[in-house]
Write an enzyme that holds these catalytic residues in place. Structure first.
Site, PDB file in Angstrom:
ATOM      1  N   LYS A   1      47.120 -23.284 -64.780  1.00 45.48           N
ATOM      2  CA  LYS A   1      45.745 -23.301 -64.269  1.00 45.48           C
ATOM      3  C   LYS A   1      45.736 -23.896 -62.864  1.00 45.48           C
ATOM      4  CE  LYS A   1      41.018 -24.691 -65.381  1.00 45.48           C
ATOM      5  NZ  LYS A   1      40.098 -25.292 -66.359  1.00 45.48           N
TER       6      LYS A   1
ATOM      7  N   SER B   1      35.333 -25.475 -70.894  1.00 44.42           N
ATOM      8  CA  SER B   1      36.216 -24.638 -70.073  1.00 44.42           C
ATOM      9  C   SER B   1      37.457 -24.118 -70.784  1.00 44.42           C
ATOM     10  CB  SER B   1      36.640 -25.408 -68.819  1.00 44.42           C
ATOM     11  OG  SER B   1      35.543 -25.571 -67.950  1.00 44.42           O
TER      12      SER B   1
ATOM     13  N   SER C   1      36.004 -22.701 -67.169  1.00 46.76           N
ATOM     14  CA  SER C   1      36.730 -22.554 -65.922  1.00 46.76           C
ATOM     15  C   SER C   1      38.157 -22.034 -66.110  1.00 46.76           C
ATOM     16  CB  SER C   1      36.776 -23.903 -65.190  1.00 46.76           C
ATOM     17  OG  SER C   1      37.466 -24.877 -65.946  1.00 46.76           O
TER      18      SER C   1
END
Length: 464
Positions: free
Chosen positions: A81, A180, A156
């Site tokens: 990520k 997220s 996210s």
């Protein structure tokens, strides 16, 4: 010869590498082919570096050939990520301020994935500073839903969920403040888990005592998710709030929990606190009915989380202002409006405001402790909506009711955030248009292994 493909489970892929049925290099090439096929349209993986990945895969193959002890992720392609630092790789946080930044260290989670033998291929796309559950930024653009590219992949950890669902990687890391890990899992039809507070330690952090955001695992199935959790969980001396259970205690194989007699509380809207899309509500109700038919003791019940909205919004604004306020002052035109507003919401907060939020958070934790004395698991919607059009920053209405801001439609996730309890999103159905819908399972703080076993049972039930 092997039957392993990019769509095989992560456990199957890792086992095939260990058994020398496929080399890390060959496995990487399969994934690079899939990335070449799907990523131009979906934009899930950013900062792709195929040549560096090939060099790492060759090292992985040499290590195995030399008889070295290898880790549980040995040879598995992995994309980190883009809010997690990966040493030597571009790490942008989805912000133009850091568009060309190269990390000089590994975050602790990444360090553990590296030690476990993964082969890094790139980063996964994020919204700016991971703010908001729709993945877009001015550095790399928008990530699209792998089921329907006209829709959002969530966020996210939207790049991570999309890459997983489309077979670009077998596992993915993420983080979760307001949903997220869970929201993009629901949107993309994969599994995402927000672990118990302290389960997956993070380092470095600007504030080791700030405790709304946690790192966690994503996978295409619960067993694979347990594999990644076993790698990234466990104590570390740099993280003073880490729980003491070793990561290996979460490793597969999982024995699905018996559903007969399992005490399941379920609520579609937490007593009217949530506005939930009708089709999402239908999936939650159908899942509850399936559990009841399987012998679970299903009751309509929910904890009183009326303090959660003020608690989350106060702590989020305080956290954003403390972490990003100086950057905003230095780069006043480099933030998206919704994030700027969230940072500025933290400016007028007083010590009394923050103290109130933490006092309320303590009350919410006690509420959940008592609630789970009578129930084993809580079944809720993961997201209040199915994937929305990719052009929108957030869903503007739900069932015709206007959403006041970019947070209001995520209450089903962030109300759980401030309890500190573990929660997992499991694929549970589809809308009439074929869009994925997940359900959220919540357990008492510290009960991550039990939650995984319940999730495995629900996954098995819904697949039958």
């Amino acid at each position: 010869m092997t039957d392993v493909t990019v769509d095989s489970t992560a456990r199957e892929q890792a086992a095939a590498v260990r058994a020398r049925e496929i080399s890390a290099t060959e496995l990487l090439e399969l994934h690079l082919d899939r990335i070449e096929e799907r990523n131009p349209e979906l934009n899930a993986i950013v900062s792709l570096d195929a040549e560096r990945a090939r060099a790492w895969a060759a090292v992985a193959d040499q290590a195995y050939a030399s008889g070295e002890e290898v880790g549980p992720l040995h040879g598995l392609p992995f994309a980190v990520k883009d809010t997690h630092a990966l040493k030597g790789w571009r790490t942008t946080y989805g912000s133009p301020i850091f568009a060309d930044a190269v990390a000089d260290h590994d975050d602790l989670l990444v360090e553990r994935v590296r030690t476990a033998g993964a082969v890094f291929v790139g980063k996964t796309n994020v919204p700016e500073f991971a703010a908001g559950s729709h993945t877009f930024n001015t550095v790399f653009g928008v990530t699209r839903n792998p089921v329907d590219p006209t829709r959002s992949a969530g966020g996210s950890s939207g790049g991570a969920a999309c890459a997983l669902a489309s077979g670009m990687v077998p596992l993915a890391d993420g983080s979760d403040m307001g949903g997220s890990l869970r929201n993009p899992a629901s949107f993309c039809g994969v599994v995402g888990m927000r672990p118990s507070l302290g389960r997956v330690p993070e380092w470095p952090l600007y504030n080791q005592w700030e405790s709304t955001s946690v790192g966690g695992p994503m996978a295409r199935n619960v067993g694979d998710l347990a594999l990644l959790l076993s790698v990234i969980a466990g104590p570390d001396p740099r993280a003073p709030q880490a729980l003491g259970d070793p990561g290996a205690s979460f490793a597969p194989p999982l024995v699905p929990a018996p559903l007969a007699g399992l005490r399941v509380a379920t609520s579609v809207d937490l007593g009217g606190a949530l506005v939930v899309d009708h089709e999402v509500a239908g999936v939650v109700r159908a899942t509850a009915a399936r559990l009841s038919d399987a012998g679970a003791a299903v009751t309509e019940a929910h904890p009183d989380l009326s303090l959660a909205d003020d608690t989350f919004r106060t702590l989020r604004a305080w956290h954003f202002q403390a972490k990003l306020g100086r950057l905003l002052a230095e780069h006043p035109t480099s933030f998206k409006p919704s994030l700027e507003a969230n940072i500025r919401a933290g400016e007028p907060l007083t010590g009394a405001d923050v103290a109130r939020a933490y006092t309320q958070r303590t009350s919410l934790s006690e509420t959940m402790r008592l609630f789970f004395g009578d129930h084993d698991v809580l079944l809720l919607p993961t997201s209040q909506v199915p994937p929305f059009p990719v052009e929108q920053e957030f869903p503007e209405t739900i069932n015709g009711q206007e959403m006041p801001d970019y947070l209001a439609w995520m209450r089903s996730a962030y109300f759980i955030t401030v309890t500190g309890c573990p929660a997992i999103s499991v694929p549970a159905g589809r809308t009439a248009d074929g869009l994925p819908v997940g359900v959220q399972l919540v357990a008492r703080h510290g009960a991550d292994r039990q939650l995984l076993e319940v999730a495995a049972a629900v996954e098995e039930l819904l697949a039958g």
